[in-house]
Design an enzyme around this catalytic site. Structure first.
Site, PDB file in Angstrom:
ATOM      1  N   TYR A 295       0.919  -1.314   0.000  1.00  0.00           N
ATOM      2  CA  TYR A 295       0.163  -0.053   0.097  1.00  0.00           C
ATOM      3  C   TYR A 295       0.728   1.322   0.088  1.00  0.00           C
ATOM      4  O   TYR A 295       2.172   1.096   0.359  1.00  0.00           O
ATOM      5  CB  TYR A 295      -1.070   0.005   1.184  1.00  0.00           C
TER       6      TYR A 295
ATOM      7  N   GLU B  50      13.528  -5.416   1.016  1.00  0.00           N
ATOM      8  CA  GLU B  50      13.190  -6.104   2.209  1.00  0.00           C
ATOM      9  C   GLU B  50      13.750  -7.477   2.224  1.00  0.00           C
ATOM     10  O   GLU B  50      13.243  -8.283   1.551  1.00  0.00           O
ATOM     11  CB  GLU B  50      11.678  -6.085   2.283  1.00  0.00           C
TER      12      GLU B  50
HETATM   13 ZN   LIG Z   1      11.983  -0.931   7.486  1.00  0.00          ZN
END
Ligand SMILES: [Zn+2]
Length: 433
Positions: free
Chosen positions: A371, A394
């Protein structure tokens, strides 16, 4: 019975370890992480509506994709009622956060003891078998500079809110002001320890590879200058080591509130304060009173603008967790004009990341995968600093341990992420230069 002093000392030090490990652990009592699955738009919006005061470990991103949130003894009943009244399904992901924190501490204490005997004068020995403190990371930078004086230059670029030095490493062969720059930012979110571990591992991999005449690394080191920030948020990071493991933000004081800190990855001055931020200073996604209010973000962006403008070709912000490789925009769902180029490089990198240990990394434009989150570093790098290849990585895992990724996963995580990054940079070198 008399106990000889020789026996007393080991018993005493054992007690110290036990006490040290139990320090402050009551703060984690009753904390749980639950995984929720929004299956329609209404449920999705309902989750986003509570982002303000709930600590989402993994943000709600898409319908039919999991989000992870931490509940406390204070809010668990309220949250459960909220979820069930909206028919949002959930499961317990981490039933006992305290046990995981305790386990992590014990494991790190054990490794530290073993390493003290092993290490000798080379700081890199065992460095990635555990998570390191600020001082050790500073020492690593000094030692790498001493060991490879022609390849490494440690550069101070400012001070944190609490006055810690902010340093980066410039790494490259025959560094000069004409070489294109790869900028890698680690440790902006305090609790994402694997970020700093990976970034320092990658720096060391470049140096060892160059010394060993590895063809790919040699090409990268000769083509680019790497600017590597291992720890952009040292105040928050130290706080996670000494006070509260799950701290995310900076540690600045706020005039309007007794809550501390700003989400530094909402504090960059590109579309600052838009979607995915909260004006509540106690929120985990509070962007500050204005863009660049945080000295850490200000120092990094000033350094890039003043020293690397026009030369910076790639920016990678390293976070955890979730296993994603994302590119702008993060503030709007409209694609950038460079979408195809950004996408093909992300595809190539994530394919490479899967090769060693079969880890699956999802890639795509931020707002397609997640989002909206305005004011993040990757949007600023692309939008304001005109860095054409801008990414947010990530790292592991997919939620089993979350931020408390066990130390034995540092090296495999760093290896696979490094593989992807190296492949991507080689492709950029071939295509663009
Ligand atoms: Zn972070």
């Amino acid at each position: 019975m008399m106990i000889s002093p020789k026996i007393l000392i080991p018993i005493f030090s054992l007690l110290c370890i036990v006490f040290a490990n139990n320090e402050n652990l009551s703060e984690y009592d009753g904390l749980k992480v639950i995984r929720v699955l929004p299956v329609n738009h209404f449920q999705m919006i309902s989750l986003l509506n509570i982002e303000d005061d709930i600590d989402f470990w993994r943000r709600p991103d898409q319908i039919n994709r999991f989000a992870d949130l931490m509940i406390t003894p204070n809010n668990s009943q309220r949250v459960m009622q909220y979820l069930s009244s909206r028919n949002i399904g959930y499961e317990i992901l981490i039933d006992n956060v305290r046990a995981i924190v305790q386990n992590e501490r014990n494991q790190m204490a054990k490794i530290r003891k073993q390493l003290e005997m092993l290490r000798g004068s080379d700081i890199t020995v065992g460095f990635w078998q555990s998570y390191q403190r600020y001082e050790a990371i500073e020492n690593l930078m000094n030692d790498l500079q001493d060991k490879y004086p022609n390849l490494v230059h440690k550069i101070n670029f400012g001070k944190s809110f609490e006055g810690r030095e902010l340093n980066l490493m410039r790494i490259g062969a025959n560094s000069n002001e004409k070489k294109p720059v790869i900028f890698i930012e680690g440790g902006i979110h305090a609790r994402e320890w694997i970020s700093t571990a990976f970034v320092t591992h990658f720096a060391n991999r470049l140096l060892i590879g160059y010394e060993n005449h590895e063809e790919d690394i040699k090409t990268l080191m000769e083509t680019f200058d790497f600017y590597i920030v291992p720890l952009l948020n040292p105040d928050g990071y130290e706080y996670t080591h000494t006070k509260y493991r799950l701290w995310r933000k900076t540690r600045s004081t706020q005039k309007s509130s007794s809550c501390f800190g700003v989400d530094p990855n909402r504090n960059f001055g590109y579309e600052w304060g838009g979607e995915g931020t909260s004006s509540n200073p106690c929120s985990e996604i509070y962007p500050g009173t204005k863009a660049f209010s945080e000295p850490e973000v200000k120092a990094e962006t000033d350094y890039i603008m003043n020293n690397l403008a026009g030369r910076a070709l790639v920016y990678v912000a390293v976070h955890s967790y979730g296993q994603y490789l994302l590119y702008p925009w993060g503030w709007t769902d409209k694609p950038t004009p460079d979408n195809d180029r950004l996408d093909s490089m992300a595809k190539l990198a994530t394919e490479e990341m899967a090769k060693r240990y079969s880890s699956k990394y999802i890639y795509g434009m931020s707002t397609k995968v997640l989002y909206a989150a305005a004011g993040a570093g990757d949007d600023w790098a692309y939008g304001s600093a005109s860095i054409p290849y801008s990414y947010t990585l990530e790292l592991r895992d997919e939620g089993y341990y979350g931020f408390q990724l066990p130390p034995e996963q540092i090296i495999p995580t760093s290896e696979e992420a490094g593989d992807g990054l190296i492949a991507m940079l080689l492709a950029i070198q071939k295509n663009d230069l």
